[in-house]
Design a protein around this motif. Structure first.
Motif, PDB file in Angstrom:
ATOM      1  N   LEU A 146       0.800  -1.170   0.034  1.00 19.62           N
ATOM      2  CA  LEU A 146      -0.128   0.001   0.093  1.00 19.62           C
ATOM      3  C   LEU A 146       0.701   1.259  -0.018  1.00 19.62           C
ATOM      4  CD1 LEU A 146      -2.715  -1.062   2.642  1.00 19.62           C
ATOM      5  CD2 LEU A 146      -3.202  -0.623   0.386  1.00 19.62           C
ATOM      6  N   ASN A 147       1.870   1.210   0.884  1.00 16.22           N
ATOM      7  CA  ASN A 147       2.968   2.387   0.976  1.00 16.22           C
ATOM      8  C   ASN A 147       3.706   2.615  -0.465  1.00 16.22           C
ATOM      9  OD1 ASN A 147       2.100   3.028   3.684  1.00 16.22           O
ATOM     10  ND2 ASN A 147       3.820   1.927   4.457  1.00 16.22           N
ATOM     11  N   PHE A 148       4.014   1.696  -1.041  1.00 14.51           N
ATOM     12  CA  PHE A 148       4.747   1.559  -2.324  1.00 14.51           C
ATOM     13  C   PHE A 148       3.655   2.364  -3.182  1.00 14.51           C
ATOM     14  CE2 PHE A 148       5.711  -0.250  -6.466  1.00 14.51           C
ATOM     15  CZ  PHE A 148       6.950   0.519  -6.598  1.00 14.51           C
ATOM     16  N   VAL A 149       2.673   1.717  -3.290  1.00  9.63           N
ATOM     17  CA  VAL A 149       1.590   2.257  -4.362  1.00  9.63           C
ATOM     18  C   VAL A 149       1.299   3.664  -4.219  1.00  9.63           C
ATOM     19  CG1 VAL A 149      -0.850   1.844  -5.215  1.00  9.63           C
ATOM     20  CG2 VAL A 149       0.508  -0.097  -4.977  1.00  9.63           C
ATOM     21  N   ALA A 150       0.987   4.120  -3.137  1.00 11.44           N
ATOM     22  CA  ALA A 150       0.716   5.370  -2.736  1.00 11.44           C
ATOM     23  C   ALA A 150       1.735   6.376  -2.916  1.00 11.44           C
ATOM     24  CB  ALA A 150       0.235   5.479  -1.040  1.00 11.44           C
ATOM     25  N   ASP A 151       2.953   5.930  -2.664  1.00  7.96           N
ATOM     26  CA  ASP A 151       4.361   6.852  -3.032  1.00  7.96           C
ATOM     27  C   ASP A 151       4.337   6.851  -4.331  1.00  7.96           C
ATOM     28  OD1 ASP A 151       4.711   7.176  -0.299  1.00  7.96           O
ATOM     29  OD2 ASP A 151       6.231   5.644  -0.257  1.00  7.96           O
ATOM     30  N   TRP A 152       3.876   5.975  -5.306  1.00  9.65           N
ATOM     31  CA  TRP A 152       4.330   6.111  -6.636  1.00  9.65           C
ATOM     32  C   TRP A 152       3.158   6.984  -7.220  1.00  9.65           C
ATOM     33  CZ3 TRP A 152       1.508   5.062 -10.994  1.00  9.65           C
ATOM     34  CH2 TRP A 152       2.427   4.980 -12.332  1.00  9.65           C
ATOM     35  N   ASN A 153       1.826   6.930  -6.728  1.00  9.32           N
ATOM     36  CA  ASN A 153       0.688   7.803  -7.251  1.00  9.32           C
ATOM     37  C   ASN A 153       1.181   8.993  -6.606  1.00  9.32           C
ATOM     38  OD1 ASN A 153      -1.083   6.067  -8.735  1.00  9.32           O
ATOM     39  ND2 ASN A 153      -1.075   4.689  -7.206  1.00  9.32           N
ATOM     40  N   ILE A 154       1.776   9.311  -5.767  1.00  3.13           N
ATOM     41  CA  ILE A 154       1.988  10.644  -5.072  1.00  3.13           C
ATOM     42  C   ILE A 154       3.070  11.239  -6.162  1.00  3.13           C
ATOM     43  CG2 ILE A 154       2.829  12.095  -3.284  1.00  3.13           C
ATOM     44  CD1 ILE A 154       1.599  10.110  -1.323  1.00  3.13           C
ATOM     45  N   ARG A 155       4.072  10.695  -6.416  1.00  5.93           N
ATOM     46  CA  ARG A 155       5.070  10.952  -7.303  1.00  5.93           C
ATOM     47  C   ARG A 155       4.844  11.105  -8.484  1.00  5.93           C
ATOM     48  NH1 ARG A 155       8.076   6.782  -4.739  1.00  5.93           N
ATOM     49  NH2 ARG A 155       7.756   5.505  -6.718  1.00  5.93           N
ATOM     50  N   ASN A 156       3.892  10.388  -9.244  1.00  5.91           N
ATOM     51  CA  ASN A 156       3.220  10.652 -10.466  1.00  5.91           C
ATOM     52  C   ASN A 156       2.255  11.488 -10.795  1.00  5.91           C
ATOM     53  OD1 ASN A 156       4.846   8.792 -12.254  1.00  5.91           O
ATOM     54  ND2 ASN A 156       4.772   7.625 -10.553  1.00  5.91           N
ATOM     55  N   GLY A 157       1.715  12.182  -9.700  1.00  2.00           N
ATOM     56  CA  GLY A 157       0.588  13.223  -9.767  1.00  2.00           C
ATOM     57  C   GLY A 157      -0.901  12.971  -9.548  1.00  2.00           C
ATOM     58  N   TYR A 158      -1.088  11.802  -9.118  1.00  2.00           N
ATOM     59  CA  TYR A 158      -2.238  11.302  -8.964  1.00  2.00           C
ATOM     60  C   TYR A 158      -2.933  11.860  -7.714  1.00  2.00           C
ATOM     61  CZ  TYR A 158      -6.521   8.338  -8.627  1.00  2.00           C
ATOM     62  OH  TYR A 158      -7.522   7.839  -8.580  1.00  2.00           O
ATOM     63  N   LEU A 159      -2.468  11.905  -6.804  1.00  2.00           N
ATOM     64  CA  LEU A 159      -2.921  12.547  -5.511  1.00  2.00           C
ATOM     65  C   LEU A 159      -3.338  13.996  -5.936  1.00  2.00           C
ATOM     66  CD1 LEU A 159      -3.500  12.728  -2.483  1.00  2.00           C
ATOM     67  CD2 LEU A 159      -1.245  13.300  -2.092  1.00  2.00           C
ATOM     68  N   GLU A 160      -2.340  14.524  -6.349  1.00  2.00           N
ATOM     69  CA  GLU A 160      -2.715  16.173  -6.780  1.00  2.00           C
ATOM     70  C   GLU A 160      -3.863  16.207  -7.651  1.00  2.00           C
ATOM     71  OE1 GLU A 160      -2.304  19.904  -5.943  1.00  2.00           O
ATOM     72  OE2 GLU A 160      -0.771  18.516  -5.068  1.00  2.00           O
ATOM     73  N   LYS A 161      -3.971  15.382  -8.732  1.00  2.00           N
ATOM     74  CA  LYS A 161      -5.165  15.293  -9.533  1.00  2.00           C
ATOM     75  C   LYS A 161      -6.422  15.247  -8.587  1.00  2.00           C
ATOM     76  CE  LYS A 161      -7.060  12.417 -13.179  1.00  2.00           C
ATOM     77  NZ  LYS A 161      -6.799  11.506 -13.988  1.00  2.00           N
ATOM     78  N   MET A 162      -6.414  14.187  -7.829  1.00  2.00           N
ATOM     79  CA  MET A 162      -7.720  14.093  -7.145  1.00  2.00           C
ATOM     80  C   MET A 162      -7.882  15.023  -6.091  1.00  2.00           C
ATOM     81  SD  MET A 162      -8.360  11.366  -8.390  1.00  2.00           S
ATOM     82  CE  MET A 162     -10.009  10.747  -7.581  1.00  2.00           C
ATOM     83  N   LEU A 163      -6.712  15.543  -5.335  1.00  2.28           N
ATOM     84  CA  LEU A 163      -7.082  16.677  -4.568  1.00  2.28           C
ATOM     85  C   LEU A 163      -7.956  17.781  -5.322  1.00  2.28           C
ATOM     86  CD1 LEU A 163      -3.963  16.624  -2.214  1.00  2.28           C
ATOM     87  CD2 LEU A 163      -6.255  15.892  -1.747  1.00  2.28           C
ATOM     88  N   LYS A 164      -7.152  18.260  -6.343  1.00  2.00           N
ATOM     89  CA  LYS A 164      -7.891  19.191  -7.314  1.00  2.00           C
ATOM     90  C   LYS A 164      -9.431  19.137  -7.599  1.00  2.00           C
ATOM     91  CE  LYS A 164      -6.693  22.156 -11.251  1.00  2.00           C
ATOM     92  NZ  LYS A 164      -5.815  22.329 -12.363  1.00  2.00           N
ATOM     93  N   LYS A 165      -9.570  17.515  -8.074  1.00  2.38           N
ATOM     94  CA  LYS A 165     -10.851  16.991  -8.707  1.00  2.38           C
ATOM     95  C   LYS A 165     -11.859  17.240  -7.456  1.00  2.38           C
ATOM     96  CE  LYS A 165     -13.700  13.083  -9.874  1.00  2.38           C
ATOM     97  NZ  LYS A 165     -13.426  11.527 -10.153  1.00  2.38           N
ATOM     98  N   TYR A 166     -11.551  17.131  -6.241  1.00  4.54           N
ATOM     99  CA  TYR A 166     -12.290  17.240  -5.074  1.00  4.54           C
ATOM    100  C   TYR A 166     -12.298  18.542  -4.580  1.00  4.54           C
ATOM    101  CZ  TYR A 166     -13.750  12.365  -6.001  1.00  4.54           C
ATOM    102  OH  TYR A 166     -14.375  11.325  -6.729  1.00  4.54           O
ATOM    103  N   GLN A 167     -11.571  19.331  -4.766  1.00 10.68           N
ATOM    104  CA  GLN A 167     -11.315  20.802  -4.192  1.00 10.68           C
ATOM    105  C   GLN A 167     -10.899  20.668  -2.845  1.00 10.68           C
ATOM    106  OE1 GLN A 167     -15.167  22.775  -5.154  1.00 10.68           O
ATOM    107  NE2 GLN A 167     -14.494  22.608  -7.227  1.00 10.68           N
ATOM    108  N   ILE A 168      -9.914  19.764  -2.534  1.00 14.31           N
ATOM    109  CA  ILE A 168      -9.429  19.499  -1.182  1.00 14.31           C
ATOM    110  C   ILE A 168      -8.011  20.271  -1.320  1.00 14.31           C
ATOM    111  CG2 ILE A 168      -8.532  17.837   0.277  1.00 14.31           C
ATOM    112  CD1 ILE A 168     -10.333  15.941  -1.115  1.00 14.31           C
ATOM    113  N   GLU A 169      -7.738  21.189  -0.025  1.00 14.65           N
ATOM    114  CA  GLU A 169      -6.719  21.966   0.030  1.00 14.65           C
ATOM    115  C   GLU A 169      -5.440  20.784   0.489  1.00 14.65           C
ATOM    116  OE1 GLU A 169      -7.007  25.172   2.674  1.00 14.65           O
ATOM    117  OE2 GLU A 169      -8.833  25.533   1.963  1.00 14.65           O
TER     118      GLU A 169
END
Length: 169
Positions: A146-169
């Motif tokens: 889980l940590n590996f997958v999360a870190d990979w998705n953070i590095r590749n912009g998925y987290l930022e994309k989701m935060l923007k989509k849901y308007q989360i600071e």
């Protein structure tokens, strides 16, 4: 309360995080613990089963419980009614705020199972990482993945994309 969640006090402005949210019937968390903060639950409506360190508590309107850092716990709405509660995290934690806002938005978009688990593994991984959750028992074996997958998705912009989509600071 839009989308079943409302951020009442943020780590950005306070020393605590306070969030009001809905726990749907049969929604649950697996047994887990947090290393960095304690959680206090206050039941506003409905009922909630909370397990903590091997004891089970059946909470009703007005009841509260505090779960200290490192306490193994879970919650489960075993009733047929929504449960509305406030959770106060001390010290406040911005990533915890993001995790709950993210998961409730996923649920609102029907991207979670009936028990509240994100359907996509990468979303589950991000939720667990942001939430500062550490699983116990057999689920603990999945933590490094889980940590590996999360870190990979953070590095590749998925987290930022989701935060923007849901308007989360």
């Amino acid at each position: 309360m839009e989308k079943g969640i409302r951020l009442m006090e943020s780590k950005s402005n306070q020393d605590i995080t306070k969030i009001e949210f809905v726990v749907k019937p049969q929604e649950r968390t697996p047994k887990h613990y947090h290393k960095e903060f304690s959680e206090s639950f206050l039941i506003l409506s409905g009922k909630l089963e909370v397990g903590c360190n091997g004891k089970v508590y059946n909470l009703n309107v007005g009841d509260s419980i505090t779960i200290n850092a490192l306490d193994v716990h879970y919650f489960h709405n075993v009733s047929k009614e929504n449960c509305v509660l406030t959770v106060t995290v001390s010290p406040g934690n911005k990533n915890f705020e993001r995790a709950l806002l993210f998961s409730k938005n996923l649920s609102f978009d029907e991207l979670c199972t009936a028990d509240g688990t994100p359907k996509k593994f990468k979303d589950l991984a991000l939720f667990v990482k942001l939430n500062n959750s550490f699983s116990t028992g057999i689920l603990a074996l999945a933590q490094p993945v889980l940590n590996f997958v999360a870190d990979w998705n953070i590095r590749n912009g998925y987290l930022e994309k989701m935060l923007k989509k849901y308007q989360i600071e």
